[in-house]
Scaffold this active site. Structure first.
Site, PDB file in Angstrom:
ATOM      1  N   SER A 231       0.804  -1.234   0.000  1.00 59.99           N
ATOM      2  CA  SER A 231       0.000   0.000   0.000  1.00 59.99           C
ATOM      3  C   SER A 231       0.833   1.280   0.000  1.00 59.99           C
ATOM      4  CB  SER A 231      -0.937   0.019   1.199  1.00 59.99           C
ATOM      5  OG  SER A 231      -2.038  -0.796   0.933  1.00 59.99           O
TER       6      SER A 231
ATOM      7  N   LYS B 204       0.591   3.333  -3.007  1.00 62.95           N
ATOM      8  CA  LYS B 204      -0.558   4.214  -3.267  1.00 62.95           C
ATOM      9  C   LYS B 204      -0.167   5.693  -3.145  1.00 62.95           C
ATOM     10  CE  LYS B 204      -3.773   0.741  -1.452  1.00 62.95           C
ATOM     11  NZ  LYS B 204      -4.398   0.258  -0.226  1.00 62.95           N
TER      12      LYS B 204
ATOM     13  N   TYR C 143      -2.301  -2.041 -10.612  1.00 63.59           N
ATOM     14  CA  TYR C 143      -2.344  -1.962  -9.146  1.00 63.59           C
ATOM     15  C   TYR C 143      -1.522  -3.092  -8.501  1.00 63.59           C
ATOM     16  CZ  TYR C 143      -4.077  -2.133  -4.399  1.00 63.59           C
ATOM     17  OH  TYR C 143      -4.132  -2.185  -3.028  1.00 63.59           O
TER      18      TYR C 143
ATOM     19  N   TYR D 226      -5.069   3.797   7.655  1.00 62.22           N
ATOM     20  CA  TYR D 226      -6.463   3.331   7.547  1.00 62.22           C
ATOM     21  C   TYR D 226      -7.253   3.696   8.799  1.00 62.22           C
ATOM     22  CZ  TYR D 226      -4.128   1.070   3.798  1.00 62.22           C
ATOM     23  OH  TYR D 226      -3.361   0.854   2.696  1.00 62.22           O
TER      24      TYR D 226
ATOM     25  N   VAL E   6       1.039  -3.871   3.773  1.00 58.19           N
ATOM     26  CA  VAL E   6       0.861  -5.174   4.438  1.00 58.19           C
ATOM     27  C   VAL E   6       2.102  -6.061   4.435  1.00 58.19           C
ATOM     28  CG1 VAL E   6      -1.626  -5.617   4.394  1.00 58.19           C
ATOM     29  CG2 VAL E   6      -0.261  -6.097   2.364  1.00 58.19           C
TER      30      VAL E   6
HETATM   31  O1  DON Z   1      -4.452  -4.565  -2.136  1.00 59.94           O
HETATM   32  C1  DON Z   1      -3.888  -5.270  -1.322  1.00 59.94           C
HETATM   33  O2  DON Z   1      -4.514  -6.041  -0.645  1.00 59.94           O
HETATM   34  C2  DON Z   1      -2.391  -5.162  -1.140  1.00 59.94           C
HETATM   35  N1  DON Z   1      -1.691  -5.261  -2.359  1.00 59.94           N
HETATM   36  C3  DON Z   1      -2.015  -3.903  -0.453  1.00 59.94           C
HETATM   37  C4  DON Z   1      -2.736  -3.700   0.842  1.00 59.94           C
HETATM   38  C5  DON Z   1      -1.943  -2.999   1.873  1.00 59.94           C
HETATM   39  O3  DON Z   1      -0.737  -2.932   1.834  1.00 59.94           O
HETATM   40  C6  DON Z   1      -2.705  -2.496   3.008  1.00 59.94           C
HETATM   41  N2  DON Z   1      -1.824  -1.873   3.962  1.00 59.94           N
HETATM   42  N3  DON Z   1      -1.661  -1.974   5.085  1.00 59.94           N
END
Ligand code: DON
Length: 331
Positions: A77, A80, A204, A256, A274
């Site tokens: 994330s 982003k 993405y 978040y 994540v």
């Molecule tokens: O979209 C997803 O689920 C992952 N590629 C990224 C999510 C993420 O890193 C959330 N962060 N804490």
């Protein structure tokens, strides 16, 4: 043992600060046991939950690194932040803000429910999945590689090298991420996507799989801390206004539904992923007492054991401790 409140007013040397940070990393490493490595993207499960590392880069080459500093991990994330920056640079700020809002959602990063329940006119912000997938649909280019090229060029400018894509992580997410596909179809149905869904999702998933180190995150944090300027060369790498809006979003939405607590207890614009990474941007600040890094710094943290909101559990506690000790909060 973690030190009590230190008196930094005694002429801090780099070696002296290093000892403190080593001590804190050793202490917070035990906190990795309170979290769990992400498993919904199968390859991420291979990470060692007890890893913890931090890199802090200030002006004039001041650098403190401690713990597991050499482990590569994927942006997830954190990407982003970069895709929003690049989209603003390519399309303009007002074009982007007409299509993604700047409000915290108060929901999990991958929430679908709120989109329908609250009948939103655009995704809440570019740092939740719905917003980031929308941003990926706006990036110019007919293929995912073309859409990501400006992001790679920006990274190359900031890091001094072109990072790689971790293909295993990319394929693992591509083949398992049903939730993001569901979000994508919802966005398509309500007309938020500006281009082909499959290419958008590919973009993405690829941006999430760009591989970095904590030093790279610290460099990105340092550029943002200085409103987009490379402090070594004086070059504006990210337009000032874009960097500023990005920091607002990091502060209000970067963790978040834990963003309010992070702003309260740490008080630094930051973004998690994540895979366990956190990038933080500490702007220059004025303090009466002598404190480390008053002229700003970038911080990169890696700790793949996550808390229940999907943020590095030990990483956040370590950042909170350092922010309190060194009075890093922007407030
Ligand atoms: O979209 C997803 O689920 C992952 N590629 C990224 C999510 C993420 O890193 C959330 N962060 N804490």
């Amino acid at each position: 043992m973690v030190q009590g409140i230190a008196n930094w007013n005694t002429g801090q040397t780099q070696e002296w600060l290093q000892k403190y940070v080593d001590d804190w990393v050793a202490f917070y490493r035990k906190h990795t046991n309170d979290g769990e490595v992400a498993s919904y993207i199968p390859v991420l499960q291979q990470a060692d939950p007890n890893d913890l590392g931090i890199s802090i880069i200030g002006r004039n080459g001041m650098s403190i690194r401690s713990g597991d500093t050499e482990i590569p991990f994927t942006l997830q994330s954190i990407s982003k932040v970069l895709s929003f920056i690049v989209a603003c640079m390519e399309r303009g700020i007002s074009y982007m803000l007409d299509r993604v809002d700047v409000e915290p959602s108060g929901e999990a990063f991958n929430s679908i429910m709120h989109l329908e329940m609250r009948q939103v006119e655009k995704p809440f912000n570019p740092l939740i999945n719905a917003g980031a997938i929308t941003v990926a649909s706006i990036l110019p280019g007919k293929t995912s590689d073309k859409r990501l090229e400006p992001m790679f060029q920006l990274l190359e400018k900031i890091l001094g090298y072109r990072p790689d894509l971790n293909v295993d992580v990319y394929e693992s997410e591509r083949d398992s991420s049903m939730r993001n596909r569901a979000i994508g179809y919802y966005l398509l149905e309500v007309g938020f996507l500006e281009s082909d869904l499959n290419i958008t999702l590919e973009t993405y998933f690829k941006q999430c799989s760009i591989e970095v180190t904590i030093d790279d995150l610290a460099r990105i944090g340092m550029v943002l801390a200085n409103d987009g300027m490379d402090t070594k060369t004086g070059e504006e790498i990210i337009p000032r206004q874009v960097a500023r809006i990005t920091k607002v979003l990091m502060l209000t939405c970067g963790m978040y539904d834990a963003s309010g607590k992070f702003a309260t207890y740490v008080g630094i614009p930051a973004k998690s992923g994540v895979s366990g990474g956190i990038v933080a941007a500490v702007p220059p600040r004025v303090r009466d007492e002598i404190m480390p890094f008053t002229d700003g710094c970038g911080i990169g943290v890696y700790g793949p054991a996550l808390g229940d909101k999907g943020n590095s559990i030990a990483g956040i506690r370590l950042l909170r401790h350092i922010a309190n000790q060194w009075d890093l909060s922007i407030f």
